[in-house]
Design an enzyme around this catalytic site. Structure first.
Site, short mmCIF file in Angstrom:
data_model
loop_
_atom_site.label_atom_id
_atom_site.label_comp_id
_atom_site.label_asym_id
_atom_site.label_seq_id
_atom_site.Cartn_x
_atom_site.Cartn_y
_atom_site.Cartn_z
N HIS A 32 -42.38 0.00 12.47
CA HIS A 32 -42.14 0.49 13.98
C HIS A 32 -42.55 -0.43 14.92
CE1 HIS A 32 -39.76 4.23 12.89
NE2 HIS A 32 -40.37 4.08 11.73
N THR A 33 -43.06 -1.33 14.73
CA THR A 33 -43.49 -2.56 15.48
C THR A 33 -42.20 -3.34 16.02
OG1 THR A 33 -43.98 -3.81 13.65
CG2 THR A 33 -45.78 -2.57 14.92
N ASP A 34 -41.22 -3.49 15.30
CA ASP A 34 -40.08 -4.52 15.57
C ASP A 34 -39.38 -4.14 16.79
OD1 ASP A 34 -38.72 -2.34 14.17
OD2 ASP A 34 -37.40 -3.58 13.13
N ASP A 51 -35.26 -5.73 9.23
CA ASP A 51 -34.71 -5.74 7.75
C ASP A 51 -33.67 -6.92 7.69
OD1 ASP A 51 -36.14 -3.45 8.02
OD2 ASP A 51 -34.45 -2.10 8.12
N ALA A 107 -33.80 4.99 0.42
CA ALA A 107 -35.11 4.85 0.05
C ALA A 107 -36.13 4.11 0.91
CB ALA A 107 -35.14 4.39 -1.26
N GLU A 134 -25.05 -3.07 12.39
CA GLU A 134 -26.12 -1.90 12.39
C GLU A 134 -26.19 -1.03 13.51
OE1 GLU A 134 -28.81 -1.65 9.34
OE2 GLU A 134 -30.13 -0.38 10.26
N SER A 149 -16.45 -0.76 -2.98
CA SER A 149 -17.67 -0.83 -3.45
C SER A 149 -17.90 -0.45 -5.04
CB SER A 149 -18.79 0.02 -2.76
OG SER A 149 -19.93 0.42 -3.13
C1 GAF Z 1 -36.18 0.86 9.69
C2 GAF Z 1 -35.54 -0.09 10.62
F1 GAF Z 1 -34.31 -0.66 10.25
C3 GAF Z 1 -36.32 -1.35 10.80
O1 GAF Z 1 -35.94 -2.11 11.99
C4 GAF Z 1 -37.97 -0.84 11.26
O2 GAF Z 1 -37.91 -0.33 12.51
C5 GAF Z 1 -38.45 0.06 10.22
O3 GAF Z 1 -37.78 0.94 9.92
C6 GAF Z 1 -39.64 0.37 10.69
O4 GAF Z 1 -40.85 -0.52 10.72
O5 GAF Z 1 -36.33 -0.22 8.40
#
Ligand code: GAF
Length: 381
Positions: A30-32, A170, A121, A158, A63
């Site tokens: 949760h730093t991004d 991600d 997951a 997304e 799919s």
């Molecule tokens: C999820 C989000 F998609 C990422 O952007 C990131 O914030 C993460 O949670 C937490 O670090 O994967």
């Protein structure tokens, strides 16, 4: 008379296949979206996307893991266009939409995906989908987008098509992943530094426990955390929490008006510091020594960011009791996976102990597997 091929023949002419991985985030959670630092690795599990032309002006999505196909007319390709039961196709159609939004000309296309990242997951099955499709479309349509542009396209799909307010780590990991390396990502500049992470050479296993506690990024809790961080940054007068160092933490704590904002900000400020410290250790090959940072990160997610659930806390406790150098939840949270850095000889017993502990509490049966740092998106054919 005409020398043009029949549409059906044209449809058989070319197709291409790309694979893109899911990810484990070693640390930096949760730093991004706070413009901070994270340290993910691409994993061997991923998604394969095959794109071929269609004569009709539609996007067809197939799919291997879903009922289908889902078909959307190019003229109707827009957020909100998919029926409830077809939402899964949004990660794929959303990429085509993002390309169109950026001015790229789309023609009829069939997109087939097949993935082995467990869904829900916290291992970024969605980024694997988006990035494999973005890479395959880029290739198929000859768009010439570079890797940073592909990350941006996947993220736009997304955020703006699916509607998950995620931060971009991600997609960066899925596109830029490198075998034997974690990626130190600066989420402000989007610079990526591959840092050695050779588990085999270090005689270590990175064990993933999928706790099966469901995790979702569109249910509001993720967005709530994001809003709190933005509110804290605003009150502290900085563009993002990334702009506050550990030295400024106590002053920040004094200035924030309530305990919830103090906890959220403290997690992000301390997590950025742990992530940079972790990258420093890895640069000099000190893999075991990162363990305490991973465990401290988990405590911060549990106590300050409040995104863990009993299943993941229990899995972390058991891994540590079985000798893990460090263990933590990975990914967005509220369920999902835990990782443990450990001696290979301890991994099997630890995984069995987690299963036993879960059975004792009537939790779903967890699944465990080791991961290594794998390559990012690449062409298969
Ligand atoms: C999820 C989000 F998609 C990422 O952007 C990131 O914030 C993460 O949670 C937490 O670090 O994967």
């Amino acid at each position: 008379m005409s020398s043009l091929p029949e549409p059906a023949a044209a449809a058989e002419l070319v197709q291409c296949t790309w694979r893109a991985p899911g990810r484990v985030n070693l640390i930096g959670e949760h730093t991004d979206y706070n413009d901070g630092f994270c340290l993910p690795l691409a994993i061997p599990q991923g998604c394969t996307a095959t794109v071929s032309p269609l004569a009709e002006p539609v996007i067809e999505v197939i799919s291997a893991q879903r009922e289908g196909p889902v078909e959307i007319a190019l003229a109707e390709l827009a957020p909100g266009a998919l029926a409830d039961e077809d939402q899964w196709a949004g990660y794929i159609a959303g990429v085509a939409w993002a390309l169109a939004e950026r001015g790229h000309q789309l023609s009829g296309l069939s997109i087939t995906v097949d993935g082995d990242v467990p869904a829900g997951a916290g291992l970024s099955s969605s980024a694997a989908l988006e990035c494999s499709v973005a890479s395959a479309l880029n290739d198929q349509l000859g768009l010439g987008l570079d890797r940073s542009e592909l990350v941006a396209v996947a993220r736009q799909a997304e955020n703006d098509f699916v509607g998950a307010p995620t931060g971009g780590m991600d997609q960066l990991a899925s596109i830029f992943g490198e075998r034997g390396r974690v990626l130190l990502c600066d989420m402000r500049s989007l610079a990526v530094e591959p840092v050695p992470f050779d588990l085999e050479a270090a005689g270590l296993t990175l064990l993933v426990i999928d706790t099966k506690a469901p995790h979702q990024l569109t249910d509001g809790l993720y967005g709530e955390r994001r809003d709190a961080c933005e509110e804290a940054a605003r009150l502290l007068g900085v563009p993002a929490l990334r702009d506050l160092s550990l030295e400024e933490l106590s002053d920040a704590m004094n200035r924030l008006p309530n305990e919830t904002l103090r906890k959220r900000a403290r997690h992000v400020i301390t997590e950025n510091d742990r992530t940079l410290a972790c990258a420093d250790l890895l640069r000099t090959g000190q893999l075991r020594q990162v363990g305490p940072l991973l465990t401290a990160s988990h405590a911060s997610m549990r106590d300050d960011f409040e995104i863990t659930v009993p299943e993941v806390d229990l899995a972390v406790e058991v891994l540590l009791a079985f000798g893990a150098f460090g263990a933590r939840m990975t990914g967005g949270g509220f369920g999902g996976c835990v990782i443990g850095l450990m001696e290979p000889a301890q991994a099997r017993a630890a995984a069995l102990a987690v299963v036993a502990a879960f059975a004792g509490r009537d939790y779903l049966e967890p699944v465990s597997f080791p991961v290594t740092a794998a390559d990012g998106a690449h062409r298969l054919g």
